[in-house]
Write an enzyme that holds these catalytic residues in place. Structure first.
Site, mmCIF file in Angstrom:
data_model
loop_
_atom_site.group_PDB
_atom_site.id
_atom_site.type_symbol
_atom_site.label_atom_id
_atom_site.label_comp_id
_atom_site.label_asym_id
_atom_site.label_seq_id
_atom_site.Cartn_x
_atom_site.Cartn_y
_atom_site.Cartn_z
ATOM 1 N N GLU A 1 66.760 84.851 103.407
ATOM 2 C CA GLU A 1 67.900 84.469 102.556
ATOM 3 C C GLU A 1 68.042 82.947 102.486
ATOM 4 O O GLU A 1 68.266 82.382 101.412
ATOM 5 C CB GLU A 1 69.191 85.113 103.080
ATOM 6 N N ASN B 1 74.640 91.603 74.194
ATOM 7 C CA ASN B 1 74.125 91.426 75.561
ATOM 8 C C ASN B 1 73.272 92.655 75.869
ATOM 9 O O ASN B 1 73.769 93.779 75.776
ATOM 10 C CB ASN B 1 75.286 91.334 76.554
ATOM 11 N N GLY B 2 72.018 92.445 76.196
ATOM 12 C CA GLY B 2 71.141 93.584 76.481
ATOM 13 C C GLY B 2 69.780 93.375 75.833
ATOM 14 O O GLY B 2 69.447 92.253 75.435
ATOM 15 N N GLU C 1 66.238 78.706 94.948
ATOM 16 C CA GLU C 1 66.862 78.940 93.645
ATOM 17 C C GLU C 1 67.779 77.818 93.187
ATOM 18 O O GLU C 1 68.002 77.664 91.982
ATOM 19 C CB GLU C 1 67.584 80.288 93.629
ATOM 20 N N HIS D 1 49.893 84.082 112.077
ATOM 21 C CA HIS D 1 48.868 84.806 111.302
ATOM 22 C C HIS D 1 48.626 84.152 109.941
ATOM 23 O O HIS D 1 48.164 84.806 109.003
ATOM 24 C CB HIS D 1 49.282 86.274 111.134
ATOM 25 N N TRP E 1 71.514 84.107 77.720
ATOM 26 C CA TRP E 1 70.414 83.944 78.666
ATOM 27 C C TRP E 1 69.211 84.548 77.958
ATOM 28 O O TRP E 1 69.095 85.765 77.830
ATOM 29 C CB TRP E 1 70.686 84.684 79.971
ATOM 30 N N CYS F 1 73.803 88.030 79.135
ATOM 31 C CA CYS F 1 74.607 87.134 78.297
ATOM 32 C C CYS F 1 76.078 87.459 78.476
ATOM 33 O O CYS F 1 76.441 88.456 79.098
ATOM 34 C CB CYS F 1 74.216 87.337 76.838
ATOM 35 N N LYS G 1 67.899 80.777 99.024
ATOM 36 C CA LYS G 1 68.974 79.872 98.576
ATOM 37 C C LYS G 1 68.392 78.503 98.222
ATOM 38 O O LYS G 1 68.696 77.919 97.188
ATOM 39 C CB LYS G 1 70.054 79.721 99.667
ATOM 40 N N ARG H 1 76.914 83.903 83.376
ATOM 41 C CA ARG H 1 76.057 85.019 82.962
ATOM 42 C C ARG H 1 74.817 84.523 82.225
ATOM 43 O O ARG H 1 73.805 85.221 82.193
ATOM 44 C CB ARG H 1 76.833 85.984 82.067
ATOM 45 N N LYS I 1 73.258 85.199 86.662
ATOM 46 C CA LYS I 1 73.985 85.770 87.795
ATOM 47 C C LYS I 1 73.582 87.211 88.060
ATOM 48 O O LYS I 1 73.564 87.673 89.205
ATOM 49 C CB LYS I 1 75.484 85.685 87.559
#
Ligand code: AGP
Length: 608
Positions: A481, A100-101, A488, A504, A74, A2, A485, A27, A603
């Site tokens: 990567e 935040n936490g 997400e 395979h 968040w 957050c 991208k 955030r 983030k």
């Protein structure tokens, strides 16, 4: 994670808090709120969704008051509802708190306080903090906070105000960042400097255990032992412009186009062309210590883990050192082998990712030297590591990491050169590589000119349901990567695989509806990749190939070719990843996705 912000001073707090929250929105962005003290009382406003909704609320009905706190959330505990949005109050609204936490023992504390008459309004863990402070004795707010927090297990970066002490904000930090911003006759608190940079560049990063009380008259800081502390005042060295959107429709696109400069700033002052090496003073590693290293362990998450996979090949090839790359979330719970003469490298853009932090702490407990490759100055990982390499890539606002990835690869190349030199590995290859690394910013400029072409290709595949990304060697992690991208920000299911692995299993997925992206620069494994391309072609797959300029061999085999400049194989991820970043970006935009604030993501993940 957050975002927390606070203000005390002569100005109206409302607009300052809203601006700060807007800058912290990367955030967390599922709900927001603030509490403003107007000298006689506190007014609370909370919304579900973006800070913009809170701004509309306050524009319609401005809230007077020159001190207050704000939060953008968040959700970890409790759904994103107005009730669960911060600030949280104690029983009679005397105390308002933003956090935040994670409070790990919230349930136990709640059942301990309930018999004493405390009633809880929300599903959150954070609310317990307001009631704990309410329950604590003390003549000042900071005293009560100091008495309440020892009961808490978990992490916090919190700010709290009380009705009876107008114009005062008390903040505390344990495991989640909080800083003080020192203005001219006014003070700020925030989770990170982006929220307050337009007001001041002078900040104090609080340490774990610190509690600070801030009023217009000044601030005082005590540590976990109630000892008064005189913390260092740091100067923020990046421009507000770096957190402004400017010409770009989205931060992600802006940050993709910043990469020529950001790679250059990661290189700046560190390359030694004559010696074919790199100087990394921040690593805090003596020549003897560097020479004594017997193995490297890289721990990271997400995009940073992909950079780590490239780092392994770079360090093994340049410094002839064995390297293992670990998902931090797994590594932290594995039994730790004794790790003398082992260098553990934690890679993290934010420097706050909980799993990476804990993996580094576990490695240290097992006797390893621990260094960080980090972008955010003053972040927890940067401060806890024995040394490190700052990326100097400037704030990365887009949730999907782009410029940090190329700067992480650049930092790992520098680390490889540095360790090679320290271990006396012949420097011929190093000199060649250093010369080529100085050309990389210009090479990336060239690749960015493919933007329009990539947008046209994106139009063809924007409705695809699945994607497959394939590469070999250092470009296998690039395939991973590229698929991350796309996943997400466009919510299309995509997988990255070593190209040879396709036979395979994943080859079963191939038909005319499966777009396949090959990362196929001209390098020692190129011909092998061509065979894999033929296998996909034979099953009717639609192929987009990133290949080296001047290579026209693939014209008959693939549907779309994206040419990137020729560079030495170890540097190729710095050019081959750019088209994949742009492809994901344009597909997401075409699908109407919120590119900078993709659903369910944050983030940096400061919770487990
Ligand atoms: C990447 O685009 C994501 N934002 C995510 O995977 C990220 O890389 C991961 O959470 C690690 O973050 P860090 O580099 O800040 O530790």
């Amino acid at each position: 994670m957050c975002g927390v912000v606070g203000y005390v001073g002569p100005r109206q707090a409302g607009p300052i808090l809203l601006d700060g929250l807007q800058r912290l929105e990367y955030r967390g962005y599922d709900s927001a709120g603030l509490a403003i003290h107007n000298g006689s009382g506190m007014s609370l406003h909370k919304v579900v969704g973006r800070v913009q909704r809170l701004r509309e609320l306050l524009d319609a009905d401005p809230v007077p008051g020159s001190s207050g706190i704000g939060h953008t959330r968040w959700a970890t505990h409790g759904r994103p509802t107005e009730e669960n949005a911060h600030p949280h109050l104690d029983c009679d609204g005397e105390i308002a708190l933003v956090h935040n936490g994670i409070i790990e023992n919230a349930d136990q504390l709640r059942s301990r306080l309930t018999p004493g008459g405390h009633s809880f309004r929300t599903e959150t863990d954070s609310e317990i903090l307001a009631h704990l402070i309410e329950d604590a004795t003390g003549s000042t707010l900071e005293e009560r906070v100091a008495r309440a927090l020892p009961h808490v297990e978990g992490t916090y970066g919190l700010a709290v105000v009380s009705r009876s002490e107008p114009g005062k904000i008390v903040v505390a930090r344990k495991g989640s960042p909080i800083l003080l911003g020192l203005g001219d006759g006014e003070y700020f608190v925030a989770s990170d400097a982006a929220a307050i940079l337009e007001h001041t560049r002078s900040v104090i990063y609080l340490d774990d255990g610190d509690i600070a009380a801030v009023t217009m008259a000044g601030y005082s800081i005590v540590d976990g032992y109630a000892q008064v502390q005189d913390r260092i005042v740091s100067d923020i060295d990046w421009e507000l412009g770096t957190v402004e959107l400017g010409w770009a429709p989205h931060y992600m696109l802006k940050e993709i186009f910043e990469q020529p400069e950001t790679v250059l700033s990661t290189l700046r002052g560190r390359l030694r062309p004559d010696e074919g090496t790199a100087r990394l003073h921040g690593l805090n590693l003596s020549a003897a210590q560097a020479a004594a290293i017997e193995r490297v362990v890289i721990v990271a998450c997400g995009t940073s883990w992909h950079a780590g996979l490239i780092g392994r090949q770079v360090i093994e090839q340049l410094a002839a050192l064995p390297v293992q790359v670990e998902y931090a979330s797994e590594y932290r719970y594995q039994p730790q082998l004794a790790l003398p003469n082992t260098l553990t490298v934690g890679i993290s853009q934010s420097g706050e990712t909980a799993d990476t932090l804990e993996a580094m702490r576990a490695a240290r407990r097992a006797g390893s030297r621990v260094v960080g490759i980090v972008n955010v100055v003053g972040s927890t990982i940067a401060r806890e590591a024995d040394g490190g390499i700052y990326l100097h890539a400037g704030p990365e606002i887009g949730v999907a990491s782009t410029k940090a990835f190329t700067s992480q690869i650049t930092a790992l190349l520098l680390l490889g050169l540095h360790l090679a030199h320290a271990r006396g590995v012949p420097t011929d290859e190093g000199r060649e590589l250093v010369r080529e690394m100085l050309e990389i910013p210009a090479r990336i400029e060239q690749v960015l000119r493919l933007n329009t072409r990539i947008r046209d290709i994106a139009r063809i595949y924007a409705d695809a349901g699945n994607f497959l990304y394939l590469g070999r060697g250092v470009n296998f992690p690039v395939a991973l990567e590229g698929s991350l991208k796309l996943k997400e920000i466009s919510y299309i299911h995509a997988e990255g695989y070593p190209a040879a692995e396709m036979k395979h299993g994943p080859i079963a997925l191939i038909d005319e509806n499966m777009p396949v992206v090959f990362v196929a620069p001209t390098d020692p494994v190129y011909q092998k990749v061509v065979s894999n391309i033929q296998e996909v072609k034979a099953r009717g797959g639609r192929i987009i190939a990133v290949c080296t300029e001047g290579n026209d061999d693939l014209r008959a085999l693939v549907d779309h070719q994206l040419w990137v400049p020729a560079v030495p194989p170890l540097l190729s991820p710095l050019v081959t990843v750019i088209p994949l970043q742009l492809l994901a970006y344009h597909i997401a935009v075409l699908r109407g996705c919120d590119v900078d604030r993709p659903r369910n993501l944050a983030k940096s993940v400061t919770v487990e």
